[in-house]
Motif scaffolding. Sequence first.
Motif, mmCIF file in Angstrom:
data_model
loop_
_atom_site.group_PDB
_atom_site.id
_atom_site.type_symbol
_atom_site.label_atom_id
_atom_site.label_comp_id
_atom_site.label_asym_id
_atom_site.label_seq_id
_atom_site.Cartn_x
_atom_site.Cartn_y
_atom_site.Cartn_z
ATOM 1 N N ALA A 1 -0.861 10.405 2.698
ATOM 2 C CA ALA A 1 0.009 11.102 3.790
ATOM 3 C C ALA A 1 1.633 10.338 3.416
ATOM 4 N N TYR A 2 2.654 11.266 3.776
ATOM 5 C CA TYR A 2 3.941 10.535 3.795
ATOM 6 C C TYR A 2 3.884 9.465 4.696
ATOM 7 N N SER A 3 4.062 8.574 4.418
ATOM 8 C CA SER A 3 4.088 7.113 5.551
ATOM 9 C C SER A 3 5.513 6.434 5.844
ATOM 10 N N LEU A 4 6.407 7.114 5.256
ATOM 11 C CA LEU A 4 7.823 6.479 5.541
ATOM 12 C C LEU A 4 8.245 6.517 7.055
ATOM 13 N N MET B 1 0.669 -1.286 -0.038
ATOM 14 C CA MET B 1 0.017 0.003 0.052
ATOM 15 C C MET B 1 0.855 1.304 -0.057
ATOM 16 N N GLN C 1 9.682 10.723 -1.693
ATOM 17 C CA GLN C 1 9.168 10.027 -0.194
ATOM 18 C C GLN C 1 8.090 9.012 -0.932
ATOM 19 N N PHE D 1 0.339 5.223 0.602
ATOM 20 C CA PHE D 1 -0.906 6.162 1.210
ATOM 21 C C PHE D 1 -0.659 7.609 0.590
#
Lengths: 367, 267
Positions: free
Chosen positions: A83-86, A79, A139, A81
């Motif tokens: 929003a930045y999800s790192l 997945m 990102q 996302f």
Amino acid sequence: MPYLELQGLHRNFGPVKALNGIEVQLGQGEFLSLLGPSGCGKTTALRLVAGFDRPDAGRIVVDGKDVTSVAPSKRDMGMVFQAYSLFPNMTAAQNVEFGLKIRRRGREDRRKRVHDLLELVGLGHAVDRYPHQLSGGMQQRVALARALAIEPRVLLLDEPLSALDAKVRVQLREEIRRIQLELGITTLYVTHDQEEALAISDHVAVMYGGVIEQMGTPAEMYTAPSTPFVAEFIGTMNRLEATIRDGASGQVDFAGTTLQVDAARGRRAGERVLILVRPEALELEASTNGASSEQNMLSGEVIAQTFLGPVTRLKVSGGLIADMSTGRAAALPVGARVNARVPAEGAKLLSLPDDGPASPALDPDNP
Amino acid sequence: MRLRRPKIAPSAVVWLVLAALYFLVPLVATFLFSIRSIQTNKCCSFAAYTAVIHNGDFWHTLRVSFVLALEVIVISLILFVPTVYWVHLKVPRLRPVIGFLALIPFVVPPIVMVVGLLKVYKGAPEWFYNKPSGILAAAYVILAFPYMFFSLDAGFRSIDVHTLTEASQSLGASWPRTLVRVILPNIRAAALAGSFLALAIVMGEFTIANLAQFHTFPIFIQYIGETDPYQASAVTLVSFGITWLAMSSLLFIGRKRGGPTQVVGAH
């Protein structure tokens, strides 16, 4: 046999029916975009597939297996996302490696895969950077690599480009499509941007009010919308609410003017219909002596011009929108009297219910 | 790109010096007092320090308090990190409720709390009721609750708990793994801040320990203070130094692993 199936998915949040019977069948390696305005249920559908939420009714089947009640960590869905999800505490490489470590892959195997994937998304030079040292676009590339690292059965993308600026957005969406085709991975993509959906998908499903209004190839969606909502949501559309005058000859009544529309042939006289004309199909010409006596002509006044580069979009009183080449539009400044020709053959026709609104009102500038 | 260090305004320097004096003057005064000779009442003798260092009770009570502090920190983190995480993730509407509960230790005077606790746990097993690591640790966890909660709450608010959790899960991580590998490293600064405060509370709490009749470090300081003022000053300074040392080592342990401690907002 379909690879990913959503069967009769329902999901209610209190009194709100977020999903009201979604049916999707997607073949292996295909790219489906769920397209719709905010609150249409597209993200809810994606979250059900990911396993972050459970449906009230219905099933999710992947490769013949019912995964409806499987935990998200056991679904093998990659997945990306909105929003930045790192993970902020890990470098780009460690982020991509995370899922591989959980799968207990060997060190050498992990190293190679991380390297290959970061190369694939064009970030071979940034392996040791932390998320806060990467731009938004970078990102999201790492997030894509991370989702792909686990060789997911289905790749899920939840508006991954919406936080990026326009240029990066176009560039990255093309790369997402290239990588998806290269890896042949079944992909579900959620977006509210119809241009994005049309540009990169095998199939597009337009959602509204928790149901899929229409699903088809991008070309089908553009040329043959089957509901007033889809017609308006995909691209820009002139919507003329009219009544059939004569079904045999294809004549309709629109605001006191009789129009010849081929698609109206065979309709019952008195039936309420919606005539759909793309802005590029509406021909405008300067009017010298008021209303034209020619057939299929609507008269009006130019009330706004929007420069779109090669074409200029003109708004004409009476709610008409026409696209014409920028050069020709210069002859029709704001305030000019014009006649608009409704094409007899190009226009689409949709039935309207006998009462009630034609479709949810949309802002024509911002579909 | 590195931003140039901004110039410090003269007024800021004045305030900084004033603030430094506010903290330093009592310390210096205490130090000057502590090095007076007990016989002559004049400078300079380190007899008080020698006496303190050779006092067995000093080391014993210091160890008791320090172990107690570590215990309180560990229990608090184990209790509150998963709780605050869960509240942020699943029941955010409970946040104000817990915030309210966290204020109770401020409102209820320690003397009331200790009487209540002693009464409630009267029938509790020996190892709990009669050991500082039992009932006293439990009381201190309650005292540390507001500090822990508000620190952790701020930490969790600074990260996108939902997205990080879901990203971790979609990659196959279990709940415990998500908490330990993804969430905890990103709220480390907050957890450290909470731990410092808990340490400071335990190293300085007097009322509860005194009423529950445990010999902790603050009790020792108070005892010395009643018997020998020079030694009391020396003990105060030594304990001050030890507490700072403990905090620095916590900071060192907390920051040892790679990565930025502070989460930088999405941009």
